[in-house]
Design a protein around this motif. Structure first.
Motif, PDB file in Angstrom:
ATOM      1  N   PRO A   1       0.798  -1.223   0.000  1.00 54.22           N
ATOM      2  CA  PRO A   1       0.000   0.000   0.000  1.00 54.22           C
ATOM      3  C   PRO A   1       0.837   1.283   0.000  1.00 54.22           C
ATOM      4  O   PRO A   1       1.932   1.331   0.543  1.00 54.22           O
ATOM      5  CB  PRO A   1      -0.806  -0.098   1.303  1.00 54.22           C
ATOM      6  N   SER A   2       0.269   2.313  -0.624  1.00 51.04           N
ATOM      7  CA  SER A   2       0.824   3.664  -0.615  1.00 51.04           C
ATOM      8  C   SER A   2      -0.341   4.638  -0.708  1.00 51.04           C
ATOM      9  O   SER A   2      -1.165   4.521  -1.616  1.00 51.04           O
ATOM     10  CB  SER A   2       1.786   3.875  -1.784  1.00 51.04           C
ATOM     11  N   ALA A   3      -0.406   5.577   0.201  1.00 49.93           N
ATOM     12  CA  ALA A   3      -1.505   6.545   0.186  1.00 49.93           C
ATOM     13  C   ALA A   3      -1.503   7.360  -1.099  1.00 49.93           C
ATOM     14  O   ALA A   3      -2.563   7.689  -1.645  1.00 49.93           O
ATOM     15  CB  ALA A   3      -1.416   7.462   1.401  1.00 49.93           C
ATOM     16  N   ALA A   4      -0.311   7.690  -1.601  1.00 51.04           N
ATOM     17  CA  ALA A   4      -0.223   8.509  -2.811  1.00 51.04           C
ATOM     18  C   ALA A   4      -0.848   7.797  -4.005  1.00 51.04           C
ATOM     19  O   ALA A   4      -1.651   8.385  -4.753  1.00 51.04           O
ATOM     20  CB  ALA A   4       1.233   8.858  -3.100  1.00 51.04           C
ATOM     21  N   ILE A   5      -0.506   6.533  -4.213  1.00 44.21           N
ATOM     22  CA  ILE A   5      -1.035   5.785  -5.357  1.00 44.21           C
ATOM     23  C   ILE A   5      -2.512   5.478  -5.163  1.00 44.21           C
ATOM     24  O   ILE A   5      -3.306   5.532  -6.111  1.00 44.21           O
ATOM     25  CB  ILE A   5      -0.229   4.485  -5.563  1.00 44.21           C
ATOM     26  N   THR A   6      -2.909   5.166  -3.941  1.00 42.08           N
ATOM     27  CA  THR A   6      -4.324   4.901  -3.669  1.00 42.08           C
ATOM     28  C   THR A   6      -5.170   6.125  -3.992  1.00 42.08           C
ATOM     29  O   THR A   6      -6.224   6.028  -4.631  1.00 42.08           O
ATOM     30  CB  THR A   6      -4.515   4.501  -2.198  1.00 42.08           C
ATOM     31  N   ALA A   7      -4.711   7.294  -3.552  1.00 44.86           N
ATOM     32  CA  ALA A   7      -5.451   8.535  -3.823  1.00 44.86           C
ATOM     33  C   ALA A   7      -5.492   8.838  -5.317  1.00 44.86           C
ATOM     34  O   ALA A   7      -6.525   9.281  -5.843  1.00 44.86           O
ATOM     35  CB  ALA A   7      -4.808   9.694  -3.070  1.00 44.86           C
ATOM     36  N   LEU A   8      -4.390   8.606  -6.008  1.00 42.01           N
ATOM     37  CA  LEU A   8      -4.355   8.860  -7.453  1.00 42.01           C
ATOM     38  C   LEU A   8      -5.391   8.019  -8.182  1.00 42.01           C
ATOM     39  O   LEU A   8      -6.113   8.509  -9.058  1.00 42.01           O
ATOM     40  CB  LEU A   8      -2.949   8.571  -7.990  1.00 42.01           C
ATOM     41  N   THR A   9      -5.508   6.761  -7.825  1.00 42.77           N
ATOM     42  CA  THR A   9      -6.449   5.878  -8.502  1.00 42.77           C
ATOM     43  C   THR A   9      -7.895   6.241  -8.181  1.00 42.77           C
ATOM     44  O   THR A   9      -8.799   5.968  -8.984  1.00 42.77           O
ATOM     45  CB  THR A   9      -6.199   4.410  -8.137  1.00 42.77           C
TER      46      THR A   9
END
Length: 315
Positions: A135-143
């Protein structure tokens, strides 16, 4: 607790105990959940269970994750305040052939978390470094954002002070990529105001408490998100902000043209004929990508001028 007993090298998923196979010596960078404890890979659990020592940003925080999956492992605290003192000790453990797992409080280590200097020194010492992704908050938010994903820039946390933050934002404003940044609840209102002023009123998504019980995603123009947050008494939870890239109708250019061209003022006069100052200012600010306060102040000034009685004529 150490791994003196090989039977302790295991993890438990839904009541099933799974043996953890030995892992090679070196530093294993393990991504952990950003909220929901189920968001962890089997490989990550196996690595944590097999590691001789887990290097954790906050051992009390990580203990909850380890307990949830029945992992018994020795932990050492490694964070920005003790990093310089701990790195020599960690290197010595690697020299002894230990397998160490590095985790942060949430997400992927080294992403706005301590660890970069450690990895650099481990590599310089000739030891192996392994990445166990997750998990990564940055990638999760981007998607979740609905914004372009083909090219993006993760910018981390903006500077806390307004002057430094505005200079930092100026460097990012012209980049042709979706921009992702983290911010604290205490500073998000001020940061959004600076972003709107420098980037213009771009589409964006503000993601809060990702993967947790109260997960929230606010999508819309930056000004719309800012207005929503200003209406709230309190803002809680970790925040990831995703901002659309500039395009042919880039917000910075619209704002520059609007300031030097009288059209927005004329449009505001027309809007004031059928809307109160606050609503008229909101509409024009969005249309021309201007700071709402600037437009509102001008609307109030126009309203005062229209309410002022005409001077008597000489007769």
């Amino acid at each position: 607790m150490t791994h003196d007993n090989e039977s302790e090298r295991r993890f438990i998923i839904e009541g099933c105990a799974i043996p953890a196979r030995p892992i090679p010596s070196g530093l294993h960078i393990v991504a952990t959940p950003i909220g929901n404890l189920s968001d962890i890979t089997v490989r990550a659990l196996a690595t944590l269970a097999a590691a001789d020592i887990i290097l954790a940003e906050d051992t009390r925080h990580s203990a909850r994750l380890l307990h949830h999956y029945g992992i018994h492992a020795r932990q050492l605290s490694y964070h920005e305040h003790n990093a310089a003192r701990m790195r020599p000790r960690i290197l010595s453990l690697l020299d002894e052939g230990k397998a160490l797992a590095l985790i942060s409080d949430a997400g992927t280590p080294l992403i706005s978390d301590p660890g970069m200097k450690l990895v650099r020194e481990v590599l310089a010492r000739g030891h192996a470094v392994y990445a166990i992704p997750g998990p990564s908050a940055a990638i999760t938010a981007l998607t979740l954002s609905g914004l372009p994903t083909d090219r993006f820039l993760f910018a981390g946390f903006p500077p806390a002070r307004s002057g430094a933050r505005r200079r930092w934002l100026q460097e990012l404003a012209g980049i042709s990529a979706t921009v992702i940044l983290y911010e604290s609840p205490a500073r998000i209102r001020a940061t959004l105001a600076d972003i709107i002023d420098i980037f213009g009123d771009r589409p964006a998504a503000l993601c809060r408490e990702l993967t947790k019980l109260h997960e929230e995603v606010l999508r819309g123009r930056l000004s719309e998100i800012a207005e929503e947050l200003h209406a709230r008494e309190a803002i809680k939870g970790e925040i990831t902000l995703v901002i659309a890239p500039p395009d042919e109708k880039s917000a910075p250019l619209i704002r520059e043209n609007a300031q030097t061209h009288p059209d927005w003022r004329e449009a505001l006069k027309e809007a004031l004929q059928h809307l109160p100052p606050a609503k008229a200012a909101r509409e024009i600010a969005r249309r021309y990508a201007l700071p709402r306060k600037e437009v509102y102040d001008h609307a109030v000034s126009l309203q005062k001028d229209s309410d002022r009685p005409n001077p008597p004529k000489d007769g």
